[in-house]
Design a protein around this motif. Structure first.
Motif, PDB file in Angstrom:
ATOM      1  N   ALA A   1       0.853  -1.203   0.000  1.00  0.00           N
ATOM      2  CA  ALA A   1       0.000   0.000   0.000  1.00  0.00           C
ATOM      3  C   ALA A   1       0.881   1.242   0.000  1.00  0.00           C
ATOM      4  O   ALA A   1       1.976   1.231   0.564  1.00  0.00           O
ATOM      5  CB  ALA A   1      -0.893  -0.001   1.243  1.00  0.00           C
ATOM      6  N   LYS A   2       0.396   2.309  -0.637  1.00  0.00           N
ATOM      7  CA  LYS A   2       1.125   3.576  -0.515  1.00  0.00           C
ATOM      8  C   LYS A   2       0.578   4.268   0.730  1.00  0.00           C
ATOM      9  O   LYS A   2      -0.150   5.261   0.659  1.00  0.00           O
ATOM     10  CB  LYS A   2       0.940   4.432  -1.773  1.00  0.00           C
ATOM     11  CG  LYS A   2       2.012   4.138  -2.822  1.00  0.00           C
ATOM     12  CD  LYS A   2       1.938   5.031  -4.023  1.00  0.00           C
ATOM     13  CE  LYS A   2       2.746   6.286  -3.862  1.00  0.00           C
ATOM     14  NZ  LYS A   2       4.201   6.071  -3.998  1.00  0.00           N
ATOM     15  N   ALA A   3       0.890   3.663   1.862  1.00  0.00           N
ATOM     16  CA  ALA A   3       0.449   4.191   3.149  1.00  0.00           C
ATOM     17  C   ALA A   3       1.516   5.166   3.639  1.00  0.00           C
ATOM     18  O   ALA A   3       2.713   4.868   3.549  1.00  0.00           O
ATOM     19  CB  ALA A   3       0.289   3.048   4.141  1.00  0.00           C
TER      20      ALA A   3
ATOM     21  N   ASN B   1       4.633   4.128   5.683  1.00  0.00           N
ATOM     22  CA  ASN B   1       5.695   3.328   5.061  1.00  0.00           C
ATOM     23  C   ASN B   1       6.903   4.191   4.739  1.00  0.00           C
ATOM     24  O   ASN B   1       8.038   3.719   4.718  1.00  0.00           O
ATOM     25  CB  ASN B   1       5.220   2.747   3.722  1.00  0.00           C
ATOM     26  CG  ASN B   1       4.364   1.512   3.900  1.00  0.00           C
ATOM     27  OD1 ASN B   1       4.312   0.956   4.988  1.00  0.00           O
ATOM     28  ND2 ASN B   1       3.702   1.094   2.841  1.00  0.00           N
ATOM     29  N   TYR B   2       6.628   5.450   4.415  1.00  0.00           N
ATOM     30  CA  TYR B   2       7.687   6.349   3.960  1.00  0.00           C
ATOM     31  C   TYR B   2       8.393   6.969   5.161  1.00  0.00           C
ATOM     32  O   TYR B   2       9.628   6.998   5.217  1.00  0.00           O
ATOM     33  CB  TYR B   2       7.095   7.372   2.968  1.00  0.00           C
ATOM     34  CG  TYR B   2       6.542   6.606   1.779  1.00  0.00           C
ATOM     35  CD1 TYR B   2       7.338   6.352   0.672  1.00  0.00           C
ATOM     36  CD2 TYR B   2       5.278   6.017   1.826  1.00  0.00           C
ATOM     37  CE1 TYR B   2       6.877   5.568  -0.378  1.00  0.00           C
ATOM     38  CE2 TYR B   2       4.801   5.232   0.784  1.00  0.00           C
ATOM     39  CZ  TYR B   2       5.608   4.998  -0.307  1.00  0.00           C
ATOM     40  OH  TYR B   2       5.160   4.206  -1.327  1.00  0.00           O
ATOM     41  N   GLY B   3       7.600   7.406   6.134  1.00  0.00           N
ATOM     42  CA  GLY B   3       8.192   7.958   7.359  1.00  0.00           C
ATOM     43  C   GLY B   3       9.114   6.946   8.026  1.00  0.00           C
ATOM     44  O   GLY B   3      10.180   7.299   8.540  1.00  0.00           O
TER      45      GLY B   3
ATOM     46  N   GLU C   1      14.276  -6.552  -2.574  1.00  0.00           N
ATOM     47  CA  GLU C   1      12.874  -6.222  -2.840  1.00  0.00           C
ATOM     48  C   GLU C   1      12.721  -4.921  -3.619  1.00  0.00           C
ATOM     49  O   GLU C   1      12.567  -4.931  -4.811  1.00  0.00           O
ATOM     50  CB  GLU C   1      12.100  -6.237  -1.526  1.00  0.00           C
ATOM     51  CG  GLU C   1      12.289  -7.614  -0.856  1.00  0.00           C
ATOM     52  CD  GLU C   1      11.095  -8.175  -0.161  1.00  0.00           C
ATOM     53  OE1 GLU C   1      10.557  -7.477   0.706  1.00  0.00           O
ATOM     54  OE2 GLU C   1      10.705  -9.318  -0.479  1.00  0.00           O
ATOM     55  N   GLU C   2      12.747  -3.759  -2.953  1.00  0.00           N
ATOM     56  CA  GLU C   2      12.615  -2.498  -3.702  1.00  0.00           C
ATOM     57  C   GLU C   2      13.303  -1.384  -2.936  1.00  0.00           C
ATOM     58  O   GLU C   2      13.745  -1.575  -1.806  1.00  0.00           O
ATOM     59  CB  GLU C   2      11.148  -2.176  -3.947  1.00  0.00           C
ATOM     60  CG  GLU C   2      10.352  -1.932  -2.681  1.00  0.00           C
ATOM     61  CD  GLU C   2       8.913  -1.542  -2.970  1.00  0.00           C
ATOM     62  OE1 GLU C   2       8.652  -0.855  -3.976  1.00  0.00           O
ATOM     63  OE2 GLU C   2       8.052  -1.920  -2.159  1.00  0.00           O
ATOM     64  N   ALA C   3      13.371  -0.210  -3.576  1.00  0.00           N
ATOM     65  CA  ALA C   3      14.008   0.931  -2.919  1.00  0.00           C
ATOM     66  C   ALA C   3      12.914   1.849  -2.352  1.00  0.00           C
ATOM     67  O   ALA C   3      11.738   1.514  -2.387  1.00  0.00           O
ATOM     68  CB  ALA C   3      14.904   1.651  -3.907  1.00  0.00           C
TER      69      ALA C   3
ATOM     70  N   VAL D   1       3.800   1.274 -11.398  1.00  0.00           N
ATOM     71  CA  VAL D   1       3.336   1.460 -12.782  1.00  0.00           C
ATOM     72  C   VAL D   1       4.542   1.445 -13.722  1.00  0.00           C
ATOM     73  O   VAL D   1       4.509   0.861 -14.808  1.00  0.00           O
ATOM     74  CB  VAL D   1       2.545   2.788 -12.910  1.00  0.00           C
ATOM     75  CG1 VAL D   1       2.066   2.987 -14.342  1.00  0.00           C
ATOM     76  CG2 VAL D   1       1.369   2.812 -11.930  1.00  0.00           C
ATOM     77  N   THR D   2       5.635   2.086 -13.299  1.00  0.00           N
ATOM     78  CA  THR D   2       6.839   2.110 -14.128  1.00  0.00           C
ATOM     79  C   THR D   2       7.400   0.693 -14.259  1.00  0.00           C
ATOM     80  O   THR D   2       7.799   0.263 -15.348  1.00  0.00           O
ATOM     81  CB  THR D   2       7.893   3.050 -13.508  1.00  0.00           C
ATOM     82  OG1 THR D   2       7.223   4.221 -13.024  1.00  0.00           O
ATOM     83  CG2 THR D   2       8.941   3.453 -14.523  1.00  0.00           C
ATOM     84  N   ARG D   3       7.409  -0.037 -13.161  1.00  0.00           N
ATOM     85  CA  ARG D   3       7.899  -1.431 -13.166  1.00  0.00           C
ATOM     86  C   ARG D   3       7.137  -2.257 -14.191  1.00  0.00           C
ATOM     87  O   ARG D   3       7.732  -2.934 -15.026  1.00  0.00           O
ATOM     88  CB  ARG D   3       7.726  -2.031 -11.766  1.00  0.00           C
ATOM     89  CG  ARG D   3       8.026  -3.510 -11.659  1.00  0.00           C
ATOM     90  CD  ARG D   3       7.587  -4.060 -10.297  1.00  0.00           C
ATOM     91  NE  ARG D   3       7.869  -5.485 -10.195  1.00  0.00           N
ATOM     92  CZ  ARG D   3       7.093  -6.438 -10.698  1.00  0.00           C
ATOM     93  NH1 ARG D   3       5.980  -6.116 -11.357  1.00  0.00           N
ATOM     94  NH2 ARG D   3       7.430  -7.708 -10.566  1.00  0.00           N
TER      95      ARG D   3
ATOM     96  N   GLY E   1      10.467   4.263 -11.242  1.00  0.00           N
ATOM     97  CA  GLY E   1       9.369   4.901 -10.496  1.00  0.00           C
ATOM     98  C   GLY E   1       8.969   6.205 -11.162  1.00  0.00           C
ATOM     99  O   GLY E   1       9.738   6.761 -11.958  1.00  0.00           O
ATOM    100  N   THR E   2       7.792   6.697 -10.840  1.00  0.00           N
ATOM    101  CA  THR E   2       7.233   7.881 -11.505  1.00  0.00           C
ATOM    102  C   THR E   2       8.151   9.102 -11.442  1.00  0.00           C
ATOM    103  O   THR E   2       8.319   9.803 -12.438  1.00  0.00           O
ATOM    104  CB  THR E   2       5.872   8.226 -10.876  1.00  0.00           C
ATOM    105  OG1 THR E   2       4.995   7.125 -11.144  1.00  0.00           O
ATOM    106  CG2 THR E   2       5.270   9.492 -11.445  1.00  0.00           C
ATOM    107  N   ALA E   3       8.750   9.382 -10.300  1.00  0.00           N
ATOM    108  CA  ALA E   3       9.490  10.638 -10.125  1.00  0.00           C
ATOM    109  C   ALA E   3      10.632  10.763 -11.120  1.00  0.00           C
ATOM    110  O   ALA E   3      10.723  11.736 -11.860  1.00  0.00           O
ATOM    111  CB  ALA E   3       9.987  10.769  -8.695  1.00  0.00           C
TER     112      ALA E   3
HETATM  113  C1  PLP Z   1       7.658   1.968  -2.432  1.00  0.00           C
HETATM  114  C2  PLP Z   1       7.559   2.308  -3.867  1.00  0.00           C
HETATM  115  N1  PLP Z   1       7.979   1.419  -4.779  1.00  0.00           N
HETATM  116  C3  PLP Z   1       7.879   1.668  -6.099  1.00  0.00           C
HETATM  117  C4  PLP Z   1       7.363   2.862  -6.573  1.00  0.00           C
HETATM  118  C5  PLP Z   1       7.252   3.085  -8.039  1.00  0.00           C
HETATM  119  O1  PLP Z   1       5.908   3.082  -8.440  1.00  0.00           O
HETATM  120  P1  PLP Z   1       5.420   3.892  -9.706  1.00  0.00           P
HETATM  121  O2  PLP Z   1       6.213   3.383 -10.854  1.00  0.00           O
HETATM  122  O3  PLP Z   1       3.978   3.546  -9.835  1.00  0.00           O
HETATM  123  O4  PLP Z   1       5.671   5.329  -9.431  1.00  0.00           O
HETATM  124  C6  PLP Z   1       6.935   3.828  -5.656  1.00  0.00           C
HETATM  125  C7  PLP Z   1       6.393   5.121  -6.134  1.00  0.00           C
HETATM  126  O5  PLP Z   1       5.202   5.274  -6.259  1.00  0.00           O
HETATM  127  C8  PLP Z   1       7.013   3.553  -4.271  1.00  0.00           C
HETATM  128  O6  PLP Z   1       6.604   4.452  -3.373  1.00  0.00           O
END
Ligand code: PLP
Length: 356
Positions: A196-198, A201-203, A232-234, A260-262, A302-304
């Motif tokens: 989840a983009k909760a 998770n980021y804090g 896993e992921e960054a 989405v980028t993945r 990732g989107t950014a």
């Molecule tokens: C934890 C995490 N992983 C991966 C991504 C990449 O996702 P997306 O390509 O949808 O931006 C994001 C950014 O949204 C993210 O916060």
């Protein structure tokens, strides 16, 4: 839970635009906001009073549950302007589905699809001048939901605010990204909220990421919480490893965000008949590949930043440098994705979404 709606959005236009005050050549990512924002409240079991109004502060009770229990989710997406002045979104349906998936995990009511798209497109149209032309320029869009019910009791809120903010962004050069492979801290666990983009998770990543920064690394690549054996992921990117000519990436699970980028990189790679494996990737196999020279590239998606090549990684106090690849997979996918996003190439997958 998903209340459908045909409610009209109340539009309150800003009396003057702030756009003249903005130096579009010197933007810090995510720190300047466009003239308008969208706001919609959930109360008495339904989403109500959808409004677009001038960007500005909110008045919220200090006892709102978001401040105490972190019941909040968000999304990140972008609008792009092509050379003819048309404005496009990239796979917005995916962000819509994902914010509701995140909400469900956080016991937040889903937001209706018709209202999401109506709000998004109306807002982008109103602030279209904030989407600048030129490859790399974009308008970053931040939908989010937070718990607004007043009360410091640990239970799900009965009231929420759904909002959309927009922030102009320039090409996002991450420079040389050096990463640390996590050996102690974890981002997520089985059955947790990693997918989840909760907000929390980021804090929760800031402290271990600061420790990595102090050692000269910009990001952490998280590993499985149980044994730290699998990559896993960054922080805000999914991660790809190119071993010889095979692309490896972790499968999505309840620990990993379904980026989405993945999924776009995987689709492009498959279309081009490149070998892609979505499977658990062992830290040990990547360390071994770095040692024997078969590890060609690591990059984040990732989107950014779209694609961020990694120049080195650290594991158990050893730093492994990666050779710079001018024509590598990272550069290739970045170009292919941006060409689609900016309407500079065909869109065989139907990923572009025309706003105006
Ligand atoms: C934890 C995490 N992983 C991966 C991504 C990449 O996702 P997306 O390509 O949808 O931006 C994001 C950014 O949204 C993210 O916060």
């Amino acid at each position: 839970m998903n209340s459908s709606t045909t409610q009209k959005i109340d539009i309150q236009k800003a009396s003057t635009s702030r756009i003249g005050e903005v130096d579009f050549n010197n933007l810090t990512f995510g720190s300047t906001f466009s003239d308008h924002m969208f706001e919609c409240d959930y109360k008495d079991g339904e989403w109500q009073n959808p409004t677009i109004k001038p960007y500005g502060p909110l008045t919220i009770s200090p006892a709102a549950k978001v401040f105490h229990y972190g019941q909040a989710v968000f999304e990140g997406m972008k609008a792009f302007k092509d050379e003819a002045g048309k404005v496009w979104l990239f796979r917005p349906e995916e962000n819509f589905k994902r914010i509701n998936k995140s909400s469900t995990r956080m016991a937040i009511p889903e937001f209706p699809k018709d209202l999401f798209f109506e709000a998004l497109t109306t807002l982008v149209k109103m602030d279209k001048d904030w989407v600048r032309q030129g490859l790399g320029n974009s308008l970053y869009i931040r939908p989010f939901v937070m718990a607004t019910q007043e009360g410091v009791s640990a239970s799900p809120s009965t009231e929420y605010k759904f909002m959309i903010l927009m922030s102009p962004a320039q090409a996002y050069y991450t420079g040389d990204v050096k990463v640390v492979i996590a050996e102690h801290y974890s981002r997520s666990a089985n059955g947790g909220v990693g997918a989840a983009k909760a907000a929390g998770n980021y804090g929760a990543q800031f402290f271990p990421t600061n420790l990595a920064r102090e050692k000269g690394f910009q990001q952490v690549i998280w590993t499985d919480a149980s044994k730290h054996e699998y990559l896993e992921e960054a922080g805000t990117m999914n991660v790809f490893f190119r071993v010889n000519d095979t692309l490896l990436t972790a499968p999505v699970s309840d620990r990993i965000l379904d980026g989405v980028t993945r999924k776009s990189v995987i689709a492009l790679a498959k279309r081009d008949n490149l070998a892609v494996e979505e499977r658990p990737v062992l830290v040990s196999e990547i360390v071994e590949a770095a040692k024997n020279g078969s590890l060609k590239e690591i990059f984040g998606a990732g989107t950014a930043a779209v694609i961020s090549p990694v120049s080195a990684f650290s594991y158990k106090e050893t730093v492994y440098d990666l050779e710079k690849q001018e024509d590598g997979y990272a550069a290739r996918f970045k170009k292919e994705l941006m060409d689609i996003q900016y309407n500079r190439s065909e869109d065989p997958f139907g990923w572009r979404y025309e706003v105006l």
